[in-house]
Design an enzyme around this catalytic site. Structure first.
Site, PDB file in Angstrom:
ATOM      1  CG  ASN A 162      61.583  -7.821  51.930  1.00 52.69           C
ATOM      2  OD1 ASN A 162      60.986  -8.897  51.934  1.00 52.69           O
ATOM      3  ND2 ASN A 162      62.117  -7.024  52.929  1.00 52.69           N
ATOM      4  CB  SER A 163      63.381 -12.497  48.861  1.00 49.67           C
ATOM      5  OG  SER A 163      64.537 -13.431  48.749  1.00 49.67           O
ATOM      6  NE  ARG A 164      69.191 -11.940  45.617  1.00 52.33           N
ATOM      7  CZ  ARG A 164      69.414 -11.193  46.942  1.00 52.33           C
ATOM      8  NH1 ARG A 164      68.579 -10.461  47.375  1.00 52.33           N
ATOM      9  NH2 ARG A 164      70.801 -11.375  47.473  1.00 52.33           N
ATOM     10  CB  CYS A 169      62.460 -18.864  48.999  1.00 48.64           C
ATOM     11  SG  CYS A 169      61.570 -18.149  47.842  1.00 48.64           S
ATOM     12  N   PRO A 170      65.784 -17.976  49.153  1.00 52.68           N
ATOM     13  CG  PRO A 170      67.475 -19.134  49.876  1.00 52.68           C
ATOM     14  CD  PRO A 170      65.949 -19.285  49.753  1.00 52.68           C
ATOM     15  CG  ASP A 213      63.108  -3.173  48.814  1.00 55.47           C
ATOM     16  OD1 ASP A 213      63.169  -1.861  48.492  1.00 55.47           O
ATOM     17  OD2 ASP A 213      64.163  -3.534  49.461  1.00 55.47           O
ATOM     18  CD  GLU A 233      66.864  -5.268  42.394  1.00 57.46           C
ATOM     19  OE1 GLU A 233      65.741  -5.465  42.949  1.00 57.46           O
ATOM     20  OE2 GLU A 233      68.184  -5.322  42.515  1.00 57.46           O
ATOM     21  CG  HIS A 288      67.442  -4.106  46.211  1.00 58.86           C
ATOM     22  ND1 HIS A 288      67.833  -4.995  45.469  1.00 58.86           N
ATOM     23  CD2 HIS A 288      67.771  -4.708  47.463  1.00 58.86           C
ATOM     24  CE1 HIS A 288      68.415  -6.214  45.750  1.00 58.86           C
ATOM     25  NE2 HIS A 288      68.230  -5.823  47.289  1.00 58.86           N
ATOM     26  NE  ARG A 343      70.999 -15.974  58.793  1.00 58.58           N
ATOM     27  CZ  ARG A 343      71.962 -16.511  58.168  1.00 58.58           C
ATOM     28  NH1 ARG A 343      72.221 -17.775  58.641  1.00 58.58           N
ATOM     29  NH2 ARG A 343      72.089 -16.419  56.839  1.00 58.58           N
ATOM     30  CB  ILE A 344      65.116 -12.842  56.326  1.00 57.83           C
ATOM     31  CG1 ILE A 344      66.520 -12.306  56.314  1.00 57.83           C
ATOM     32  CG2 ILE A 344      64.044 -11.746  55.967  1.00 57.83           C
ATOM     33  CD1 ILE A 344      66.989 -11.788  54.989  1.00 57.83           C
ATOM     34  CG  ASP A 347      62.705 -23.431  54.464  1.00 56.08           C
ATOM     35  OD1 ASP A 347      63.295 -24.341  53.941  1.00 56.08           O
ATOM     36  OD2 ASP A 347      62.926 -22.216  54.598  1.00 56.08           O
TER      37      ASP A 347
END
Length: 321
Positions: free
Chosen positions: A237-239, A210-211, A263, A268, A287, A160-161, A180
């Site tokens: 800006n995912s993980r 991606c996750p 981000d 963190e 973040h 989605r993102i 993907d």
């Protein structure tokens, strides 16, 4: 029904209301709870039936110390800080907010890229410091200005993102590639699916959407960086754990990677010894891609709906069925 919110401040620093949640039971809201002090976490949950958390961990030990606990609800999509498998064994559903910030996170990702390309904030600061007023010419720029038109963007993770980001990039007349494991017809309308190595080799800009899975942890590492174009730009800006941070810092300092807009980082809040803090051309924000009031309101609304559905006996958004 007793409800405890362990770390409510980042969700609601005062511009939202807990009223809809308070209508469902007796609510206690803590702004912050220690991430590492399990006894304090368990003490704060106490005899509550429902605990709501964002990043405060809910461990096996905590679950065992809270025998009244019947629901763990996350003010977020990610739920890895809970022992959700043990919660399942104990018959405790873990629920999350599966989608709330798709558009704002895509917007923020492109915003990081635009800041790298044009350095708006830096040039604003120099103007206010008097540099333009005292300049011999009618304009100046202290960094290269980068035009994105016609360049190739690669998106790792076209969910989605990733799709929200792709729509913006298409509007900017960039060529969009995507990698993907799961391809969709919608994705095919927005990007050309390719293998990872091809994306790395052809992209002028790479976005991580991606996750975090074992298969994606450290996907940006020295070996994959070596496959990229010289002067590539990386946006994440995912993980933070998708990136081997020392490898990225080395690539920034050597110029292999021209710039990075981040981000998220691996730990963190960021630690003072993170090598990216001193890396060249590395833009880091704390973040906040998700933090627009509108998206936080959606988190609140969906969390309230999650709690209400559980109370009504028909839980939704359960991640540990």
């Amino acid at each position: 029904m007793k409800i405890v919110v362990l770390d409510g401040y980042t969700e609601n620093p005062g511009d939202l209301s807990w009223g809809a949640l308070e209508a469902l039971g007796e609510v206690t809201v803590y702004d912050r709870t220690s991430y590492v002090d399990a006894p304090i976490i368990a003490e704060r949950i106490g005899d509550a039936e429902i605990v709501i958390t964002n990043k405060t961990p809910i461990s096996k030990e905590t679950i065992d110390k809270c025998p009244n606990l019947k629901l763990i609800a996350f003010l977020a999509t990610g739920y890895n800080v809970a022992d959700y498998n043990y919660a399942k064994e104990k018959g405790i559903p873990v629920v999350n907010v599966p989608t709330y910030g798709t558009q704002i996170v895509g917007q923020y990702a492109v915003g990081l890229l635009l800041e790298i390309c044009s350095h708006y904030g830096y040039h604003d600061q120099t103007v206010k410091e008097g540099k333009w007023e005292n300049n011999q010419d009618w304009c100046y720029w202290d960094y290269p200005m980068i035009e994105l038109y016609g360049k190739t963007a690669g998106i790792i993770g076209l969910g989605r993102i990733g799709q929200a980001t792709a729509k913006i990039l298409n509007a900017m007349d960039m060529k969009v590639l995507a990698y993907d494991a799961f391809q969709s017809e919608t994705g095919k309308q927005l990007a050309e699916y390719v293998e990872l190595d091809e994306l790395l080799a052809k992209s002028d800009v790479i976005f991580l959407h991606c996750p975090l899975f074992p298969s994606t942890e450290g996907i940006i590492n020295k070996d994959n960086i070596a496959k990229m174009k010289d002067g590539v730009i990386l946006i994440n800006n995912s993980r933070g754990q998708l990136v081997v941070e020392q490898d990225l810092a080395d690539a920034l300092n050597s110029g292999k990677v021209y710039a990075a807009g981040l981000d998220v980082v691996s730990t963190e809040p960021i630690k003072g010894d993170n090598p990216l803090l001193k890396a060249k051309n590395c833009l880091i924000t704390p973040h906040i891609s998700w933090a627009a009031q509108a998206s936080r309101q959606r988190i609140m609304d969906i969390t309230v709906a999650n709690v209400k559905a559980f109370i009504d006996g028909d839980p939704v958004n359960v991640v540990n069925k």
